[in-house]
Design a protein around this motif. Structure first.
Motif, short mmCIF file in Angstrom:
data_model
loop_
_atom_site.label_atom_id
_atom_site.label_comp_id
_atom_site.label_asym_id
_atom_site.label_seq_id
_atom_site.Cartn_x
_atom_site.Cartn_y
_atom_site.Cartn_z
N ILE A 10 0.88 -1.25 -0.08
CA ILE A 10 -0.05 0.15 0.15
C ILE A 10 0.94 1.40 -0.09
O ILE A 10 0.49 2.35 -0.57
N VAL A 11 1.87 1.28 0.73
CA VAL A 11 2.86 2.26 0.80
C VAL A 11 3.51 2.54 -0.72
O VAL A 11 3.59 3.70 -0.97
N TYR A 12 3.92 1.29 -1.23
CA TYR A 12 4.48 1.41 -2.57
C TYR A 12 3.63 2.13 -3.39
O TYR A 12 3.91 2.77 -4.25
N ALA A 13 2.19 1.72 -3.30
CA ALA A 13 1.35 2.13 -4.24
C ALA A 13 1.22 3.65 -4.25
O ALA A 13 1.02 4.34 -5.18
N THR A 14 1.38 4.05 -3.06
CA THR A 14 0.98 5.42 -2.72
C THR A 14 2.34 6.25 -3.32
O THR A 14 1.92 7.48 -3.84
N VAL A 15 3.39 5.80 -3.00
CA VAL A 15 4.72 6.42 -3.58
C VAL A 15 4.57 6.60 -4.92
O VAL A 15 4.80 7.82 -5.53
N VAL A 16 4.34 5.38 -5.81
CA VAL A 16 4.39 5.30 -7.19
C VAL A 16 3.02 5.89 -7.78
O VAL A 16 2.84 5.97 -9.09
N LYS A 17 2.09 6.17 -6.99
CA LYS A 17 0.68 6.57 -7.53
C LYS A 17 0.15 5.54 -8.52
O LYS A 17 -0.44 6.01 -9.55
N PHE A 72 -3.95 0.66 -8.98
CA PHE A 72 -4.27 -0.75 -9.07
C PHE A 72 -3.62 -1.65 -8.01
O PHE A 72 -4.22 -2.67 -7.86
N ILE A 73 -2.88 -1.38 -7.47
CA ILE A 73 -1.90 -2.07 -6.41
C ILE A 73 -2.72 -1.77 -4.86
O ILE A 73 -2.53 -3.02 -4.27
N ALA A 74 -2.92 -0.76 -4.74
CA ALA A 74 -3.50 -0.65 -3.37
C ALA A 74 -4.72 -1.30 -2.95
O ALA A 74 -4.85 -1.86 -1.98
N ALA A 95 1.79 3.77 9.37
CA ALA A 95 1.56 5.05 9.63
C ALA A 95 2.35 6.02 9.12
O ALA A 95 2.16 7.23 8.74
N ARG A 96 3.95 5.87 9.58
CA ARG A 96 4.97 6.72 9.49
C ARG A 96 5.07 6.78 7.84
O ARG A 96 5.21 7.90 7.30
N GLU A 97 5.27 5.59 7.02
CA GLU A 97 5.53 5.69 5.77
C GLU A 97 4.45 6.16 4.96
O GLU A 97 4.48 6.65 3.90
N GLY A 98 3.18 5.80 5.42
CA GLY A 98 2.01 6.01 4.59
C GLY A 98 1.39 7.64 4.78
O GLY A 98 0.65 8.20 4.05
N GLY A 99 2.24 8.31 5.81
CA GLY A 99 1.80 9.61 5.89
C GLY A 99 0.48 10.04 6.53
O GLY A 99 -0.16 10.89 6.51
N CYS A 100 0.07 8.90 7.33
CA CYS A 100 -1.23 9.16 8.09
C CYS A 100 -1.05 9.84 9.35
O CYS A 100 -0.01 9.96 9.85
#
Length: 88
Positions: A30-37, A40-42, A83-88
């Motif tokens: 989920i963090v990876y999908a958020t970083v690369v925008k 379809f992964i999240a 939470a830290r990497e996902g920016g929550c």
């Protein structure tokens, strides 16, 4: 010829550690999908993370106290990293 009889595993024999590892894996994706925008992964990994939490909470009462504290520690670490990497 009869098949050999196998008793079901005792609750103490259940290894619950793969379940929080599933949650950590899904959170990482989920963090990876958020970083690369990549949208379809999240979504499937959100479903996997929810399922992993469900399995963890279901298996937790069945395991011995020593193992359950490890499971909670791994789950807490995963929640903190997510939470830290996902920016929550």
């Amino acid at each position: 010829m009869r098949a050999p009889h196998h008793d079901p595993p005792a609750p103490q024999d259940i290894n619950p550690l793969p379940y929080p590892m599933t949650v950590l894996n899904c959170v990482a994706w989920i963090v990876y999908a958020t970083v690369v925008k990549d949208p379809f992964i999240a979504p499937p990994n959100v479903i996997g993370a929810v399922g992993g939490v469900w399995f963890t909470l279901t298996a937790l009462p069945l395991c011995v106290r020593k193992v359950s504290s490890w499971v909670l520690a791994v789950g807490g670490l995963g929640g903190w990293v997510g939470a830290r990497e996902g920016g929550c």
